[in-house]
Motif scaffolding. Structure first.
Motif, PDB file in Angstrom:
ATOM      1  N   HIS A  72     -15.255 -14.034 -24.029  1.00 57.27           N
ATOM      2  CA  HIS A  72     -13.842 -14.018 -22.948  1.00 57.27           C
ATOM      3  C   HIS A  72     -13.800 -14.258 -21.650  1.00 57.27           C
ATOM      4  O   HIS A  72     -14.708 -14.827 -21.169  1.00 57.27           O
ATOM      5  N   GLU A  74     -12.195 -13.672 -17.687  1.00 55.37           N
ATOM      6  CA  GLU A  74     -11.612 -12.666 -16.641  1.00 55.37           C
ATOM      7  C   GLU A  74     -11.314 -13.080 -15.061  1.00 55.37           C
ATOM      8  O   GLU A  74     -11.765 -14.377 -14.834  1.00 55.37           O
ATOM      9  N   ASP A  76      -9.654 -12.394 -11.587  1.00 55.35           N
ATOM     10  CA  ASP A  76      -9.056 -11.737 -10.786  1.00 55.35           C
ATOM     11  C   ASP A  76      -8.060 -12.131  -9.861  1.00 55.35           C
ATOM     12  O   ASP A  76      -8.767 -13.752  -9.465  1.00 55.35           O
ATOM     13  N   GLN A 121      -6.170  -8.268 -12.281  1.00 52.54           N
ATOM     14  CA  GLN A 121      -7.362  -8.070 -13.024  1.00 52.54           C
ATOM     15  C   GLN A 121      -7.198  -8.316 -14.537  1.00 52.54           C
ATOM     16  O   GLN A 121      -6.382  -7.686 -15.228  1.00 52.54           O
ATOM     17  N   ARG A 123      -7.837  -9.958 -18.790  1.00 53.98           N
ATOM     18  CA  ARG A 123      -9.379  -9.800 -19.094  1.00 53.98           C
ATOM     19  C   ARG A 123      -8.192 -10.270 -20.724  1.00 53.98           C
ATOM     20  O   ARG A 123      -7.531 -10.465 -21.524  1.00 53.98           O
TER      21      ARG A 123
END
Length: 279
Positions: A72, A74, A76, A121, A123
């Motif tokens: 995964h 992530e 920001d 944010q 994912r």
């Protein structure tokens, strides 16, 4: 994009036990043996394989590899956009927002265009099922093995008939990483972008291979029987590659950031040992 290595417990080698017994597999192979030499041979009226001219030469139970990777990403980030904000008061001639004045855009539905910065944010997930012998096997077929059958983890590869993967650990990591990177992120500024490999597993599934000789033509054909499902592959292969020595899980999944620039460009880790097995 920063890449984080998985914990040691996230990498594993797993073997499926055969569900389909060898006797049933050989019976299936015998029923299909005349199809082991291709469609043209079977349909040739002058010279076609017959039951008494096609004989079993040898057979084996082997274990074929496939990869399962879960990762995964992530992110920001900040995105600068303009919001169209409806003006509910038809008599309004200007709108003040925190000291800034905006004039409504005229029309049937008056509005103001309000510039804002979104702090976001996101994912992104990637799941990879990839045949370790570089064949075009469908991912959903490989996933069905994992979903339907129990596989047992092993700390070392010491089972006779185990095939070394032709697709290296580093290559399958690159594949997962490219899928994560392929997801577009609409951002004006990225503050954090991290890819994490949560699970890296090398599965081995049992396959029975039966090699037949067509005595009147000298041709050789292979029938494969899936040791889990009993499915028949009539245009099978006889693989000669085998592990030459016992390999431990640590040897197959050894991680080293110092090798990242050569095996996983732009990544934060890579594999040192498995590449030697797949050269």
């Amino acid at each position: 994009m920063e890449v984080l290595a998985p914990a040691a417990t996230a990498s594993a080698i797993l073997f499926f036990d055969e569900v389909y017994p060898v006797r049933a597999a050989q019976e299936q192979a015998e029923k299909s043996k005349l199809n082991a030499f291709g469609t043209l041979a079977r349909l040739n009226p002058l010279n076609r394989p017959k039951a008494d001219t096609v004989n079993l030469a040898k057979w084996e139970l082997r274990y074929e590899p496939f990869w399962h990777v879960v990762a995964h990403r992530e992110v920001d980030y900040t995105n600068a956009v303009t919001y169209a904000v409806a003006v509910g008061n038809e008599h309004a001639r200007s709108i003040e927002v925190e000291g800034r004045r905006f004039e409504p855009v005229p029309g049937p539905k008056p509005r103001i265009d309000l510039p804002v910065r979104e702090h976001c944010q996101r994912r992104i997930d990637a799941v990879v099922y990839q045949d370790g012998l570089k064949r075009p096997l469908k991912p959903q077929v490989l996933q069905s093995y994992v979903d339907r059958y129990k596989a047992n983890p092993r700390e070392q590869v010491d089972i006779e008939g185990t095939l070394p993967p032709r697709m290296s650990f580093a290559t399958v990591l690159q594949l997962a990483q490219s899928r994560l990177a392929a997801e577009a992120v609409d951002a004006h500024e990225i503050h954090r972008d991290v890819a994490t490999f949560d699970r890296i597993q090398l599965y081995y599934r049992p396959v029975f291979a039966f090699e037949y000789v067509w005595s009147t033509s000298g041709k050789i054909g292979v029938i494969e029987i899936d040791g889990l499902t009993g499915d028949v592959v009539e245009n099978g292969e006889w693989f000669r590659d085998r592990f030459e020595k016992v390999m431990t899980r640590e040897m197959l999944f050894e991680l080293g950031a110092e090798a990242a620039t050569t095996l996983v460009p732009g990544g934060g880790f890579a594999v040192k040992a498995l590449g030697k097995l797949t050269e």
